[in-house]
Design a protein around this motif. Sequence first.
Motif, PDB file in Angstrom:
ATOM      1  N   SER A   1       1.552  -1.566 -30.870  1.00 56.43           N
ATOM      2  CA  SER A   1       1.866  -1.098 -29.518  1.00 56.43           C
ATOM      3  C   SER A   1       0.850  -0.080 -28.985  1.00 56.43           C
ATOM      4  CB  SER A   1       3.268  -0.471 -29.504  1.00 56.43           C
ATOM      5  OG  SER A   1       3.329   0.614 -30.421  1.00 56.43           O
ATOM      6  N   THR A   2      -0.122   0.289 -29.816  1.00 57.63           N
ATOM      7  CA  THR A   2      -1.128   1.269 -29.364  1.00 57.63           C
ATOM      8  C   THR A   2      -2.531   0.686 -29.542  1.00 57.63           C
ATOM      9  OG1 THR A   2      -1.116   2.304 -31.558  1.00 57.63           O
ATOM     10  CG2 THR A   2       0.337   3.260 -29.871  1.00 57.63           C
ATOM     11  N   ARG A   3      -2.725  -0.499 -28.992  1.00 59.10           N
ATOM     12  CA  ARG A   3      -3.988  -1.200 -29.197  1.00 59.10           C
ATOM     13  C   ARG A   3      -5.184  -0.435 -28.622  1.00 59.10           C
ATOM     14  NH1 ARG A   3      -2.701  -7.680 -28.863  1.00 59.10           N
ATOM     15  NH2 ARG A   3      -0.671  -7.591 -29.912  1.00 59.10           N
ATOM     16  N   PHE A   4      -4.953   0.255 -27.511  1.00 56.22           N
ATOM     17  CA  PHE A   4      -6.045   1.014 -26.888  1.00 56.22           C
ATOM     18  C   PHE A   4      -6.133   2.448 -27.419  1.00 56.22           C
ATOM     19  CE2 PHE A   4      -5.199  -2.353 -23.872  1.00 56.22           C
ATOM     20  CZ  PHE A   4      -6.459  -2.716 -23.428  1.00 56.22           C
ATOM     21  N   GLY A   5      -5.181   2.819 -28.252  1.00 51.27           N
ATOM     22  CA  GLY A   5      -5.118   4.178 -28.761  1.00 51.27           C
ATOM     23  C   GLY A   5      -3.849   4.866 -28.306  1.00 51.27           C
ATOM     24  N   SER A   6      -3.640   6.091 -28.766  1.00 52.05           N
ATOM     25  CA  SER A   6      -2.445   6.850 -28.388  1.00 52.05           C
ATOM     26  C   SER A   6      -2.535   7.241 -26.917  1.00 52.05           C
ATOM     27  CB  SER A   6      -2.318   8.108 -29.251  1.00 52.05           C
ATOM     28  OG  SER A   6      -2.175   7.756 -30.616  1.00 52.05           O
ATOM     29  N   LEU A   7      -1.458   6.977 -26.191  1.00 56.71           N
ATOM     30  CA  LEU A   7      -1.439   7.252 -24.759  1.00 56.71           C
ATOM     31  C   LEU A   7      -1.118   8.718 -24.496  1.00 56.71           C
ATOM     32  CD1 LEU A   7      -1.610   6.061 -21.891  1.00 56.71           C
ATOM     33  CD2 LEU A   7       0.866   5.673 -22.015  1.00 56.71           C
ATOM     34  N   THR A   8      -2.005   9.392 -23.766  1.00 53.34           N
ATOM     35  CA  THR A   8      -1.763  10.781 -23.367  1.00 53.34           C
ATOM     36  C   THR A   8      -2.044  10.917 -21.874  1.00 53.34           C
ATOM     37  OG1 THR A   8      -4.048  11.405 -23.906  1.00 53.34           O
ATOM     38  CG2 THR A   8      -2.391  11.736 -25.616  1.00 53.34           C
ATOM     39  N   GLU A   9      -1.312  11.799 -21.228  1.00 50.45           N
ATOM     40  CA  GLU A   9      -1.532  12.045 -19.800  1.00 50.45           C
ATOM     41  C   GLU A   9      -2.866  12.776 -19.609  1.00 50.45           C
ATOM     42  OE1 GLU A   9      -0.636  11.920 -15.703  1.00 50.45           O
ATOM     43  OE2 GLU A   9       0.210  10.872 -17.443  1.00 50.45           O
ATOM     44  N   LEU A  10      -3.647  12.318 -18.649  1.00 48.17           N
ATOM     45  CA  LEU A  10      -4.957  12.919 -18.401  1.00 48.17           C
ATOM     46  C   LEU A  10      -4.775  14.328 -17.841  1.00 48.17           C
ATOM     47  CD1 LEU A  10      -7.987  12.254 -18.551  1.00 48.17           C
ATOM     48  CD2 LEU A  10      -7.859  11.523 -16.163  1.00 48.17           C
ATOM     49  N   GLY A  11      -5.359  15.300 -18.526  1.00 48.66           N
ATOM     50  CA  GLY A  11      -5.194  16.695 -18.133  1.00 48.66           C
ATOM     51  C   GLY A  11      -6.276  17.178 -17.177  1.00 48.66           C
TER      52      GLY A  11
ATOM     53  N   SER B   1      -9.798  32.638  -1.098  1.00 50.32           N
ATOM     54  CA  SER B   1      -9.923  32.050  -2.432  1.00 50.32           C
ATOM     55  C   SER B   1      -9.879  30.537  -2.343  1.00 50.32           C
ATOM     56  CB  SER B   1      -8.789  32.524  -3.348  1.00 50.32           C
ATOM     57  OG  SER B   1      -8.770  33.921  -3.480  1.00 50.32           O
ATOM     58  N   ILE B   2     -10.548  29.887  -3.272  1.00 47.73           N
ATOM     59  CA  ILE B   2     -10.394  28.447  -3.434  1.00 47.73           C
ATOM     60  C   ILE B   2     -10.165  28.153  -4.911  1.00 47.73           C
ATOM     61  CG2 ILE B   2     -11.870  27.897  -1.458  1.00 47.73           C
ATOM     62  CD1 ILE B   2     -14.025  27.009  -3.472  1.00 47.73           C
ATOM     63  N   LYS B   3      -9.525  27.026  -5.183  1.00 47.44           N
ATOM     64  CA  LYS B   3      -9.312  26.567  -6.550  1.00 47.44           C
ATOM     65  C   LYS B   3     -10.015  25.228  -6.722  1.00 47.44           C
ATOM     66  CE  LYS B   3      -4.889  28.949  -7.215  1.00 47.44           C
ATOM     67  NZ  LYS B   3      -3.450  28.804  -7.554  1.00 47.44           N
ATOM     68  N   ILE B   4     -10.767  25.123  -7.809  1.00 42.82           N
ATOM     69  CA  ILE B   4     -11.533  23.910  -8.078  1.00 42.82           C
ATOM     70  C   ILE B   4     -10.957  23.216  -9.307  1.00 42.82           C
ATOM     71  CG2 ILE B   4     -13.792  22.982  -8.689  1.00 42.82           C
ATOM     72  CD1 ILE B   4     -15.070  25.318  -7.271  1.00 42.82           C
ATOM     73  N   TYR B   5     -10.612  21.951  -9.143  1.00 44.38           N
ATOM     74  CA  TYR B   5     -10.132  21.154 -10.267  1.00 44.38           C
ATOM     75  C   TYR B   5     -11.309  20.607 -11.075  1.00 44.38           C
ATOM     76  CZ  TYR B   5      -5.208  20.732  -8.810  1.00 44.38           C
ATOM     77  OH  TYR B   5      -3.897  20.975  -8.505  1.00 44.38           O
ATOM     78  N   SER B   6     -11.132  20.558 -12.384  1.00 46.34           N
ATOM     79  CA  SER B   6     -12.007  19.796 -13.275  1.00 46.34           C
ATOM     80  C   SER B   6     -11.098  18.897 -14.102  1.00 46.34           C
ATOM     81  CB  SER B   6     -12.812  20.716 -14.196  1.00 46.34           C
ATOM     82  OG  SER B   6     -13.726  21.500 -13.463  1.00 46.34           O
ATOM     83  N   VAL B   7     -11.354  17.608 -14.062  1.00 43.94           N
ATOM     84  CA  VAL B   7     -10.492  16.649 -14.753  1.00 43.94           C
ATOM     85  C   VAL B   7     -11.019  16.407 -16.161  1.00 43.94           C
ATOM     86  CG1 VAL B   7      -9.524  14.323 -14.699  1.00 43.94           C
ATOM     87  CG2 VAL B   7      -9.891  15.575 -12.561  1.00 43.94           C
ATOM     88  N   ASP B   8     -10.122  16.438 -17.132  1.00 45.68           N
ATOM     89  CA  ASP B   8     -10.496  16.241 -18.532  1.00 45.68           C
ATOM     90  C   ASP B   8     -10.927  14.798 -18.788  1.00 45.68           C
ATOM     91  OD1 ASP B   8      -9.706  18.849 -18.859  1.00 45.68           O
ATOM     92  OD2 ASP B   8      -7.752  18.348 -19.725  1.00 45.68           O
ATOM     93  N   SER B   9     -11.510  14.577 -19.948  1.00 45.80           N
ATOM     94  CA  SER B   9     -11.815  13.220 -20.405  1.00 45.80           C
ATOM     95  C   SER B   9     -11.149  13.023 -21.761  1.00 45.80           C
ATOM     96  CB  SER B   9     -13.330  13.006 -20.512  1.00 45.80           C
ATOM     97  OG  SER B   9     -13.901  13.924 -21.426  1.00 45.80           O
ATOM     98  N   VAL B  10     -11.084  11.781 -22.206  1.00 47.57           N
ATOM     99  CA  VAL B  10     -10.473  11.481 -23.506  1.00 47.57           C
ATOM    100  C   VAL B  10     -11.504  10.799 -24.388  1.00 47.57           C
ATOM    101  CG1 VAL B  10      -8.135  11.308 -22.586  1.00 47.57           C
ATOM    102  CG2 VAL B  10      -9.579   9.272 -22.655  1.00 47.57           C
ATOM    103  N   PRO B  11     -11.417  10.993 -25.701  1.00 53.86           N
ATOM    104  CA  PRO B  11     -12.399  10.393 -26.607  1.00 53.86           C
ATOM    105  C   PRO B  11     -12.239   8.880 -26.706  1.00 53.86           C
ATOM    106  CG  PRO B  11     -10.653  11.453 -27.853  1.00 53.86           C
ATOM    107  CD  PRO B  11     -10.429  11.818 -26.425  1.00 53.86           C
TER     108      PRO B  11
END
Length: 350
Positions: free
Chosen positions: A57-67, A38-48
């Motif tokens: 304090s949120t000039r670039f937008g709300s900070l969320t961890e990249l999933g 078996s192998i596992k393949i990652y796909s990294v999310d993107s943010v809008p």
Amino acid sequence: MAINLASKFSDKVAERFTQRSLTDAYAGKSYDFSGVKSIKIYSVDSVPVGDYTRSGSTRFGSLTELGDTVQEMTMTQDKSFTFSVDAGNDAEQLNIKQVTKRLRMNWDEQATPLIDKYRFSKWMNGAGLVTAESADLTKANIVEKVMDGTAAMSNKLVPLTNRTLFIKESLYIKVKLASEIVGIDKLGGKSVGNGVVGELDGMKIVRVPDVYFPAGVNFFIKYKNATVDPMKLKTLRVQRDPVGIDGDVAECRFMHDAFVIGTKANGLYVDVAAASAQANPVIAKSSSTWTITSANATSIKYTTDGTDPKTSGTAQTYSEALSGLASGTVIKAYAAKTGMLNSGVTEFTV
């Protein structure tokens, strides 16, 4: 007086028709299964993307961890065949059963079509784009239908390169004389694979025996890297006079499989007769709930995290209307029924 005419066996063998693989040149081979099942393949999310705010304090937008999401692929196909050629039988049959040649012929006659049919079935049932036709395709509309398929893929941002058109033999005659087709004789020095008969809109055209396709499929467009198609083991060998046998034993074992990469499922497009495919699901909002329907489906699978329900480990079986979904949630669903080609994937943004 009776006359008994003589007869004899010919030393020339009447070989069955075979052909080389129609899928090998277009199989995805970007991932390595060496040493593992078996192998596992990652796909990294993107943010809008949003508007930049010049204060606070949120000039670039709300900070969320990249999933990310993970797709696991586990090989299941472990196949083999064997046969013997007794020395006595061979000596008394004009030595026609040359075991090494018969081993190669058995691979071509049995293993190659089995692998091709398996790949086509897995690729098409995992396709993200499926069009069901209510009427037979004709010489007048076949090219337009193919172009509809390429447009659907392009609208999903599938690269224009490395696309291949597979078309069933009984339908190929309807496109053969189309002016849009570049014949094999005009491809010049281009490298062409087995079964290639021309080009259409930059895609190589591969004609395929009808029986290689799932029932009702007219044609199939594949982006090469939308799939992972490992051949981890391929052993063909001849044992000379092994213990217990006076003669030769041929053995073959091969481990293979075919997987659709969930994030690239839209790189696979199937055109199929409506009677042979499950209808694409309809996702609809009703008050504060969302329903998913597909007439006569045995099951409907869906996701709400944006992953492909055909491959995702988070896919759930639909049983009742969905509720409590946040704005912006992406619902993806497909429907299945035994004996039918799986539907395409329907998307709906809440």
